[in-house]
Structures are given as C-alpha cells and as structure tokens.
Design a protein around this motif. Structure first.
Motif, PDB file in Angstrom:
ATOM      1  N   UNK A  31       0.827  -1.207   0.000  1.00 50.04           N
ATOM      2  CA  UNK A  31       0.000   0.000   0.000  1.00 50.04           C
ATOM      3  C   UNK A  31       0.859   1.254   0.000  1.00 50.04           C
ATOM      4  N   UNK A  34       7.087   3.818   4.155  1.00 47.91           N
ATOM      5  CA  UNK A  34       7.345   4.882   5.125  1.00 47.91           C
ATOM      6  C   UNK A  34       8.811   4.883   5.528  1.00 47.91           C
ATOM      7  N   UNK A  48       5.890   9.374   3.981  1.00 47.73           N
ATOM      8  CA  UNK A  48       5.095   8.267   3.477  1.00 47.73           C
ATOM      9  C   UNK A  48       4.973   8.424   1.971  1.00 47.73           C
ATOM     10  N   UNK A  92       3.578  -0.685   4.436  1.00 42.38           N
ATOM     11  CA  UNK A  92       2.211  -0.988   4.852  1.00 42.38           C
ATOM     12  C   UNK A  92       1.657  -2.022   3.889  1.00 42.38           C
ATOM     13  N   UNK A  95      -4.536  -3.857   5.039  1.00 42.63           N
ATOM     14  CA  UNK A  95      -5.250  -2.903   5.868  1.00 42.63           C
ATOM     15  C   UNK A  95      -4.644  -2.721   7.246  1.00 42.63           C
ATOM     16  N   UNK A  96      -3.772  -3.643   7.662  1.00 40.76           N
ATOM     17  CA  UNK A  96      -3.360  -3.589   9.064  1.00 40.76           C
ATOM     18  C   UNK A  96      -1.859  -3.594   9.332  1.00 40.76           C
ATOM     19  N   UNK A  97      -1.078  -4.221   8.461  1.00 37.42           N
ATOM     20  CA  UNK A  97       0.306  -4.508   8.838  1.00 37.42           C
ATOM     21  C   UNK A  97       1.282  -3.447   8.374  1.00 37.42           C
ATOM     22  N   UNK A  98       2.265  -3.167   9.235  1.00 38.90           N
ATOM     23  CA  UNK A  98       3.402  -2.324   8.877  1.00 38.90           C
ATOM     24  C   UNK A  98       4.659  -3.081   9.277  1.00 38.90           C
ATOM     25  N   UNK A  99       5.430  -3.509   8.260  1.00 36.98           N
ATOM     26  CA  UNK A  99       6.639  -4.289   8.524  1.00 36.98           C
ATOM     27  C   UNK A  99       7.862  -3.461   8.121  1.00 36.98           C
ATOM     28  N   UNK A 100       8.946  -3.642   8.895  1.00 37.57           N
ATOM     29  CA  UNK A 100      10.138  -2.827   8.720  1.00 37.57           C
ATOM     30  C   UNK A 100      11.331  -3.648   8.237  1.00 37.57           C
ATOM     31  N   UNK A 101      12.282  -2.938   7.634  1.00 37.34           N
ATOM     32  CA  UNK A 101      13.582  -3.518   7.305  1.00 37.34           C
ATOM     33  C   UNK A 101      14.491  -3.491   8.521  1.00 37.34           C
TER      34      UNK A 101
END
Lengths: 110, 116
Positions: A31, A34, A48, A92, A95-101
């Motif tokens: 989506x 960030x 973003x 993102x 609808x819900x997840x935000x995963x990082x490096x």
C-alpha cells in the motif's frame, strides 16, 4: 516470503557529505512505504510514499519511490551531526500490517 | 493529544521468569495496536498486532503472547523468558488524525528488557 531490505546496514560519513539510503521490498498487497528516523527511543516519522516518481522533500531530506523496481531511496544533503540515527524503512501491507527492514545506522562525524 | 504510555521503561529479568509489558494509548479510540521488538539498535520486528478488543494477530512464533483486554490497552506477556527475548519493545498505533487505522505510526518510548 515478504521482505524489506535496507542497505547499507551501516554508514559513516563526514559532516557536509550527501548520503543515499536504500530500501528494496518484495511484499504482497503493498500500500505505502514509510521512512522513520530513530535517535534514541521512539522512531519519528519522516515520509510516506504511495505513488511512484513523486519526490517528497523536507529540508535537507528527500525521498522517492519506484514501484516498478520495488525500491525507495532516502537522500540527505549537507549532513549534520544531528542526522546521526538509525533510519527505518517500513511497508504498509493491506489494511493492518506495517513491517520494517533492518535499518541503516548512519553516523555523521564532525 | 495522542500519547502512548509504556511501562516499565527498563526491566532486568532472569531466564525462566514471567514477563508483562503494558501499553496504554490516549487520545484515540478503537485504534490498531502493534508490538515491535528491536534488537541491538537494528530494525523493528513486528510481533503482534490487534484491530480490536480480544483480536490478536501473531507474526512470529515464539514464547511471547499478547492480549488486548480493553480498547486502548495492549499487553505483551511471557510465561518463561529466554535469553533471546532481550531487546527493546515498542508499542505503536496509527496517528489519530489519519483516521486511527493503518498508516503513519506513532510510537511509545519503549521498554528495554534484559534477560540474564
């Protein structure tokens, strides 16, 4: 498997230099992307990015997203010692997840 | 204004002991809530997220669990800590002005756990 890969993992430069931090990704249901800066505790939001080719700028920092090649860069010009931090790239998903490096640790020497 | 309270801020626990980290959010209602772990100043690993009371999604199989007993309370627990559980635990929720759902995240100040 979903992946967010940042490079380099660590970078040391002199004050005044320009740096480019990289974030590539392979995720389902992308989506937005960030960028965050983390100095001591809580990460703080920088940018973003949702659309390709549109540069976001804030002072000496800028970022752009390439959704075809699946990467983003964060540029910092005329670096200052206060730019020293861990820079985090996050995706993102859905609808819900935000995963990082893994983050890039940037050190600016005077 | 939106705030996230995390406690304790610092914790030193022996291997095999239980754990409870608490996160309380103010200034927003029915937000998505997230637990992340960060090891040694590196990236953030998503552990759990919740879209509502009693609704928990687990991202990484491990000896940790999460619960959401109230709309603005998110708890991270363990029955028996391992050495590998050491790290910096961050609670987060979306910025209220963005509608309180997924997007730009606002982070708490974190809880630093050392397991000896």
């Amino acid at each position: 498997e979903d992946k967010v890969v940042q490079s380099p993992l660590s970078l040391v430069v002199h004050e005044g230099d320009t740096v480019t931090l990289n974030c590539s990704y392979e995720v389902t249901n992308f989506r937005s992307l960030l960028w965050y800066k983390q100095e001591k505790k809580a990460p703080t939001f920088l940018f973003m990015l949702t659309s390709s080719g549109i540069e976001k700028k804030s002072g000496r920092l800028s970022s752009i997203l390439d959704k075809k090649e699946l990467f983003s860069i964060l540029n910092i010009t005329a670096t200052q010692t206060g730019d020293s931090a861990v820079y985090l790239c996050g995706i993102i998903q859905g609808a819900q997840k935000l995963v990082f490096g893994q983050g890039t640790r940037l050190t600016i020497n005077p | 204004s939106q705030t996230i309270h995390q406690w304790p801020a610092t914790l030193v626990q022996p291997v095999g002991s239980p754990l409870s980290l608490e996160c309380t959010v103010e200034g927003t209602s029915n937000p998505n809530l997230y637990w992340y772990r960060q090891a040694a100043g590196r990236g953030l690993q998503l552990l759990f997220y919740s879209v509502g009371i009693g609704q928990i999604s687990s991202e990484v199989p491990q000896n940790l669990s999460a619960s959401r007993p109230q709309d603005r309370q998110f708890i991270l627990s363990s029955k028996k800590l391992l050495l590998s559980d050491s790290g910096f635990y961050l609670c987060a929720c979306p910025i209220a002005q963005r509608g309180g759902r997924t997007g730009e995240l606002f982070f708490g100040e974190g809880s630093r756990l050392t397991v000896l």
